[in-house]
Design an enzyme around this catalytic site. Structure first.
Site, mmCIF file in Angstrom:
data_model
loop_
_atom_site.group_PDB
_atom_site.id
_atom_site.type_symbol
_atom_site.label_atom_id
_atom_site.label_comp_id
_atom_site.label_asym_id
_atom_site.label_seq_id
_atom_site.Cartn_x
_atom_site.Cartn_y
_atom_site.Cartn_z
ATOM 1 N N CYS A 16 0.811 -1.224 0.000
ATOM 2 C CA CYS A 16 0.000 0.000 0.000
ATOM 3 C C CYS A 16 0.837 1.265 0.000
ATOM 4 C CB CYS A 16 -0.992 -0.005 1.162
ATOM 5 S SG CYS A 16 -0.229 0.030 2.805
ATOM 6 N N HIS B 111 -2.431 0.932 6.980
ATOM 7 C CA HIS B 111 -2.798 0.904 5.566
ATOM 8 C C HIS B 111 -3.054 2.316 5.063
ATOM 9 C CE1 HIS B 111 -4.110 -1.169 1.952
ATOM 10 N NE2 HIS B 111 -5.225 -0.467 1.937
ATOM 11 N N HIS C 26 -5.846 1.540 -3.848
ATOM 12 C CA HIS C 26 -4.862 1.055 -2.876
ATOM 13 C C HIS C 26 -4.373 -0.327 -3.277
ATOM 14 C CE1 HIS C 26 -7.782 -1.709 -0.688
ATOM 15 N NE2 HIS C 26 -8.549 -1.044 -1.534
#
Length: 184
Positions: free
Chosen positions: A83, A135, A147
């Site tokens: 990510c 994240h 993402h």
């Protein structure tokens, strides 16, 4: 970019064929502004995001080009990316701006933004099964973000999805001294 070029060429070919059979103007001969408008329409349809006149086509091209790239922890190439690697590559290529190399470092570079105030290119942060940020994604509009998912690789998700709503922490916009440069 090859995937994008092929997709746009196919799109233009289909529309050009339609133009010949249904008296629709031939768009391949249109001006660059009209081609950009067509690109915005195309990305609006395939990504489900209404692009405005100020939308950054390069952002959508980048996301589209990376869709499906597999997840790899610590990766930062099309062979595998995580990510923060995805966010880093996107900001580097689209905005010509260097950001941190992990979600917590990146968060230290932003001003928090309310979810309702998110704009294209803002970052969204999550705390998944942790007290720390784990994240990061890039907001693309209409409640969606791009993402690198650990289960599905680079993808587009809805912030309103119950999973993401549960773990959403904050949105963020780069601090003024680190604002991205629009590279349209």
């Amino acid at each position: 970019m090859k995937k994008l070029s092929l997709a746009i060429a196919l799109f233009l070919t289909v529309l050009s064929t339609q133009a010949q059979t249904k008296s629709i103007p031939n768009i391949t001969a249109q001006a660059p502004d009209e081609q950009e408008s067509l690109a915005k329409d195309y990305f609006s349809q395939i990504m489900g995001v209404a692009m405005s006149a100020t939308s950054n086509v390069k952002l959508f091209q980048f996301v589209y080009d990376w869709i499906g790239t597999p997840y790899h922890l610590g990766g930062d190439t099309k062979n595998g990316i995580d990510c923060s690697g995805f966010a880093y590559q996107l900001y580097n290529k689209v905005f010509n701006t260097a950001i941190g190399n992990n979600s917590r470092n990146i968060f230290s570079m932003v001003n928090p933004v309310d979810k309702e105030e998110l704009k294209e290119g803002d970052l969204v942060f999550f705390k998944i099964h942790s007290r720390a940020i784990t994240h990061v994604g890039v907001y693309i509009g209409n409640g969606k973000f791009a993402h690198a998912s650990s289960s599905k690789g680079v993808m587009i998700s809805y912030l309103a999805d119950p999973y993401w709503t549960r773990y959403y922490y904050k949105g963020g916009r780069l601090l003024n001294d680190q604002q991205p440069v629009q590279n349209n």
